[in-house]
Design a protein around this motif. Structure first.
Motif, PDB file in Angstrom:
ATOM      1  N   GLN A  60      36.285  43.977  62.179  1.00 29.04           N
ATOM      2  CA  GLN A  60      37.476  43.301  62.718  1.00 29.04           C
ATOM      3  C   GLN A  60      38.075  42.347  61.691  1.00 29.04           C
ATOM      4  OE1 GLN A  60      38.935  43.827  65.986  1.00 29.04           O
ATOM      5  NE2 GLN A  60      40.561  42.882  64.775  1.00 29.04           N
ATOM      6  N   GLN A  61      37.219  41.628  60.978  1.00 29.35           N
ATOM      7  CA  GLN A  61      37.682  40.684  59.954  1.00 29.35           C
ATOM      8  C   GLN A  61      38.494  41.420  58.879  1.00 29.35           C
ATOM      9  OE1 GLN A  61      34.446  38.669  57.931  1.00 29.35           O
ATOM     10  NE2 GLN A  61      35.733  38.293  56.157  1.00 29.35           N
ATOM     11  N   MET A  62      37.978  42.552  58.407  1.00 29.77           N
ATOM     12  CA  MET A  62      38.698  43.313  57.386  1.00 29.77           C
ATOM     13  C   MET A  62      39.981  43.904  57.967  1.00 29.77           C
ATOM     14  SD  MET A  62      35.622  45.010  55.103  1.00 29.77           S
ATOM     15  CE  MET A  62      34.707  45.769  56.443  1.00 29.77           C
ATOM     16  N   TRP A  63      39.898  44.382  59.211  1.00 31.63           N
ATOM     17  CA  TRP A  63      41.069  44.968  59.863  1.00 31.63           C
ATOM     18  C   TRP A  63      42.176  43.925  60.024  1.00 31.63           C
ATOM     19  CZ3 TRP A  63      41.231  47.140  65.546  1.00 31.63           C
ATOM     20  CH2 TRP A  63      42.403  47.874  65.725  1.00 31.63           C
ATOM     21  N   ASP A  64      41.812  42.700  60.352  1.00 29.91           N
ATOM     22  CA  ASP A  64      42.819  41.646  60.506  1.00 29.91           C
ATOM     23  C   ASP A  64      43.594  41.434  59.209  1.00 29.91           C
ATOM     24  OD1 ASP A  64      42.171  41.297  63.185  1.00 29.91           O
ATOM     25  OD2 ASP A  64      40.897  39.535  62.817  1.00 29.91           O
ATOM     26  N   GLN A  65      42.907  41.487  58.073  1.00 31.64           N
ATOM     27  CA  GLN A  65      43.602  41.363  56.788  1.00 31.64           C
ATOM     28  C   GLN A  65      44.538  42.555  56.584  1.00 31.64           C
ATOM     29  OE1 GLN A  65      40.279  40.641  53.975  1.00 31.64           O
ATOM     30  NE2 GLN A  65      41.425  38.807  53.412  1.00 31.64           N
ATOM     31  N   GLU A  66      44.070  43.747  56.940  1.00 31.32           N
ATOM     32  CA  GLU A  66      44.909  44.936  56.782  1.00 31.32           C
ATOM     33  C   GLU A  66      46.142  44.867  57.682  1.00 31.32           C
ATOM     34  OE1 GLU A  66      44.496  46.879  54.357  1.00 31.32           O
ATOM     35  OE2 GLU A  66      42.386  46.641  53.847  1.00 31.32           O
ATOM     36  N   LYS A  67      46.002  44.265  58.849  1.00 29.24           N
ATOM     37  CA  LYS A  67      47.167  44.083  59.734  1.00 29.24           C
ATOM     38  C   LYS A  67      48.210  43.197  59.059  1.00 29.24           C
ATOM     39  CE  LYS A  67      44.655  44.622  64.094  1.00 29.24           C
ATOM     40  NZ  LYS A  67      44.157  43.918  65.292  1.00 29.24           N
ATOM     41  N   ASP A  68      47.744  42.143  58.384  1.00 27.04           N
ATOM     42  CA  ASP A  68      48.661  41.271  57.649  1.00 27.04           C
ATOM     43  C   ASP A  68      49.344  42.028  56.509  1.00 27.04           C
ATOM     44  OD1 ASP A  68      48.063  39.108  59.302  1.00 27.04           O
ATOM     45  OD2 ASP A  68      46.579  38.262  57.910  1.00 27.04           O
ATOM     46  N   HIS A  69      48.578  42.872  55.820  1.00 27.00           N
ATOM     47  CA  HIS A  69      49.148  43.670  54.731  1.00 27.00           C
ATOM     48  C   HIS A  69      50.250  44.589  55.264  1.00 27.00           C
ATOM     49  CE1 HIS A  69      45.203  43.486  52.133  1.00 27.00           C
ATOM     50  NE2 HIS A  69      45.654  42.294  52.456  1.00 27.00           N
ATOM     51  N   LEU A  70      49.966  45.261  56.365  1.00 23.48           N
ATOM     52  CA  LEU A  70      50.954  46.177  56.940  1.00 23.48           C
ATOM     53  C   LEU A  70      52.202  45.412  57.382  1.00 23.48           C
ATOM     54  CD1 LEU A  70      51.839  48.983  57.807  1.00 23.48           C
ATOM     55  CD2 LEU A  70      50.587  48.627  59.959  1.00 23.48           C
ATOM     56  N   LYS A  71      52.010  44.264  57.978  1.00 19.93           N
ATOM     57  CA  LYS A  71      53.158  43.458  58.404  1.00 19.93           C
ATOM     58  C   LYS A  71      54.040  43.123  57.205  1.00 19.93           C
ATOM     59  CE  LYS A  71      54.429  39.119  60.595  1.00 19.93           C
ATOM     60  NZ  LYS A  71      54.011  37.759  60.819  1.00 19.93           N
ATOM     61  N   LYS A  72      53.423  42.733  56.104  1.00 25.06           N
ATOM     62  CA  LYS A  72      54.190  42.389  54.898  1.00 25.06           C
ATOM     63  C   LYS A  72      54.935  43.610  54.368  1.00 25.06           C
ATOM     64  CE  LYS A  72      55.773  39.953  51.587  1.00 25.06           C
ATOM     65  NZ  LYS A  72      56.823  38.971  51.875  1.00 25.06           N
ATOM     66  N   PHE A  73      54.277  44.766  54.327  1.00 20.14           N
ATOM     67  CA  PHE A  73      54.970  45.944  53.813  1.00 20.14           C
ATOM     68  C   PHE A  73      56.046  46.427  54.777  1.00 20.14           C
ATOM     69  CE2 PHE A  73      51.893  46.221  50.374  1.00 20.14           C
ATOM     70  CZ  PHE A  73      52.786  46.456  49.334  1.00 20.14           C
ATOM     71  N   ASN A  74      55.887  46.182  56.064  1.00 16.29           N
ATOM     72  CA  ASN A  74      56.981  46.463  57.001  1.00 16.29           C
ATOM     73  C   ASN A  74      58.201  45.611  56.636  1.00 16.29           C
ATOM     74  OD1 ASN A  74      55.811  48.456  58.661  1.00 16.29           O
ATOM     75  ND2 ASN A  74      54.859  46.926  59.976  1.00 16.29           N
ATOM     76  N   GLU A  75      57.972  44.351  56.298  1.00 17.94           N
ATOM     77  CA  GLU A  75      59.059  43.461  55.883  1.00 17.94           C
ATOM     78  C   GLU A  75      59.696  43.946  54.578  1.00 17.94           C
ATOM     79  OE1 GLU A  75      57.228  39.612  55.576  1.00 17.94           O
ATOM     80  OE2 GLU A  75      56.897  39.458  57.747  1.00 17.94           O
ATOM     81  N   LEU A  76      58.866  44.336  53.619  1.00 15.46           N
ATOM     82  CA  LEU A  76      59.385  44.796  52.330  1.00 15.46           C
ATOM     83  C   LEU A  76      60.177  46.094  52.466  1.00 15.46           C
ATOM     84  CD1 LEU A  76      56.353  43.960  50.007  1.00 15.46           C
ATOM     85  CD2 LEU A  76      58.570  42.787  50.095  1.00 15.46           C
ATOM     86  N   MET A  77      59.760  46.948  53.395  1.00 15.37           N
ATOM     87  CA  MET A  77      60.502  48.193  53.630  1.00 15.37           C
ATOM     88  C   MET A  77      61.943  47.870  54.043  1.00 15.37           C
ATOM     89  SD  MET A  77      58.447  50.948  53.303  1.00 15.37           S
ATOM     90  CE  MET A  77      58.884  52.227  54.447  1.00 15.37           C
ATOM     91  N   VAL A  78      62.089  46.874  54.896  1.00 10.89           N
ATOM     92  CA  VAL A  78      63.425  46.471  55.355  1.00 10.89           C
ATOM     93  C   VAL A  78      64.190  45.773  54.225  1.00 10.89           C
ATOM     94  CG1 VAL A  78      64.676  44.990  56.976  1.00 10.89           C
ATOM     95  CG2 VAL A  78      62.719  46.341  57.772  1.00 10.89           C
ATOM     96  N   ALA A  79      63.528  44.820  53.557  1.00  8.93           N
ATOM     97  CA  ALA A  79      64.188  44.046  52.511  1.00  8.93           C
ATOM     98  C   ALA A  79      64.713  44.929  51.379  1.00  8.93           C
ATOM     99  CB  ALA A  79      63.233  42.991  51.954  1.00  8.93           C
ATOM    100  N   TYR A  80      63.946  45.934  51.012  1.00 11.89           N
ATOM    101  CA  TYR A  80      64.334  46.821  49.914  1.00 11.89           C
ATOM    102  C   TYR A  80      65.021  48.101  50.401  1.00 11.89           C
ATOM    103  CZ  TYR A  80      61.874  44.098  46.354  1.00 11.89           C
ATOM    104  OH  TYR A  80      61.477  43.105  45.490  1.00 11.89           O
ATOM    105  N   ARG A  81      65.169  48.217  51.714  1.00 14.13           N
ATOM    106  CA  ARG A  81      65.821  49.386  52.316  1.00 14.13           C
ATOM    107  C   ARG A  81      65.154  50.691  51.877  1.00 14.13           C
ATOM    108  NH1 ARG A  81      71.786  47.052  51.313  1.00 14.13           N
ATOM    109  NH2 ARG A  81      71.673  45.466  52.928  1.00 14.13           N
ATOM    110  N   VAL A  82      63.854  50.729  52.096  1.00 10.35           N
ATOM    111  CA  VAL A  82      63.052  51.901  51.730  1.00 10.35           C
ATOM    112  C   VAL A  82      62.678  52.645  53.007  1.00 10.35           C
ATOM    113  CG1 VAL A  82      60.887  52.668  50.664  1.00 10.35           C
ATOM    114  CG2 VAL A  82      62.133  50.708  49.718  1.00 10.35           C
ATOM    115  N   ARG A  83      62.849  53.938  52.990  1.00 11.79           N
ATOM    116  CA  ARG A  83      62.445  54.736  54.152  1.00 11.79           C
ATOM    117  C   ARG A  83      60.939  54.980  54.076  1.00 11.79           C
ATOM    118  NH1 ARG A  83      60.554  59.433  52.848  1.00 11.79           N
ATOM    119  NH2 ARG A  83      61.272  60.507  50.999  1.00 11.79           N
ATOM    120  N   PRO A  84      60.276  55.024  55.226  1.00  6.31           N
ATOM    121  CA  PRO A  84      58.832  55.320  55.216  1.00  6.31           C
ATOM    122  C   PRO A  84      58.591  56.793  54.902  1.00  6.31           C
ATOM    123  CG  PRO A  84      59.628  55.118  57.457  1.00  6.31           C
ATOM    124  CD  PRO A  84      60.787  54.774  56.564  1.00  6.31           C
TER     125      PRO A  84
END
Length: 193
Positions: A60-84
């Motif tokens: 769970q501890q490692m997963w929580d960090q990965e959730k933060d990573h995904l949240k940040k890349f979700n933001e970067l996808m929008v900021a840079y207008r990148v399609r998934p």
């Protein structure tokens, strides 16, 4: 502004000497988003099997960090207008199956999976860091900071896996090699599709 008050601006579609083009930057963000999405699904699969075991809090501890990573890349996808990547539905299932399947081997199997994946992702992040530094370290300063931090987190997860007997998993070297081959294929495909 996604972080630190500094606005992110996508680069132009044409690359100047020593700079990354929009397509190259898009590939970096797309594949990292896909990787963090996949990591989340792997940990979800591991938690489905081992969540109530003694390994649950560690996973769970490692997963929580990965959730933060995904949240940040979700933001970067929008900021840079990148399609998934269009492969997200596949990575959704494949990641969960890999996580649950490795966890069915017990804590050692789950940790072996973690070591294999995190080693692959750390190497991939290191390659991206080199690319961004060669492109324009000042222009990509924020993205470099994000990738360096996430690489360090992945290395920490790798080390946690080793500390928790990953190498004692059944057929460790075969399991690790197979997972890393899958990671390389996922990286290759997610950058392009």
């Amino acid at each position: 502004a996604p972080t630190g008050g500094t606005a992110l601006r996508p680069c132009s579609t044409e690359a100047a000497p020593g700079r990354l083009g929009k397509a190259a930057l898009d590939r970096i963000i797309r594949v990292d988003h896909a990787g963090e999405f996949g990591a989340n699904r792997i940990y979800a699969g591991q938690m489905a099997v081992l969540g109530r075991s003694s390994a649950g809090p560690l996973i769970q501890q490692m997963w929580d960090q990965e959730k933060d990573h995904l949240k940040k890349f979700n933001e970067l996808m929008v900021a840079y207008r990148v399609r998934p990547t269009i492969l997200l539905p596949f990575w959704n299932v494949a990641g969960f199956v890999l996580g649950a399947g490795s966890a069915l081997l017990g804590k050692k199997g789950a940790m072996a999976c973690t070591v294999a994946v995190e080693e692959s992702i750390s190497d991939h992040y290191n390659s991206q860091i080199r690319t961004l530094v060669e492109g324009d370290p000042e222009k990509y300063k924020e993205l470099l900071q994000v990738i360096k931090q996430f690489r360090d987190d992945e290395l920490e997860h790798h080390d946690i896996g080793l500390e928790h007997d990953a190498e004692a998993a059944p057929a460790y070297s075969v399991l690790k090699a197979a997972i890393q081959l899958g990671c390389k294929a996922a990286i290759f495909l997610s950058e392009r599709i």
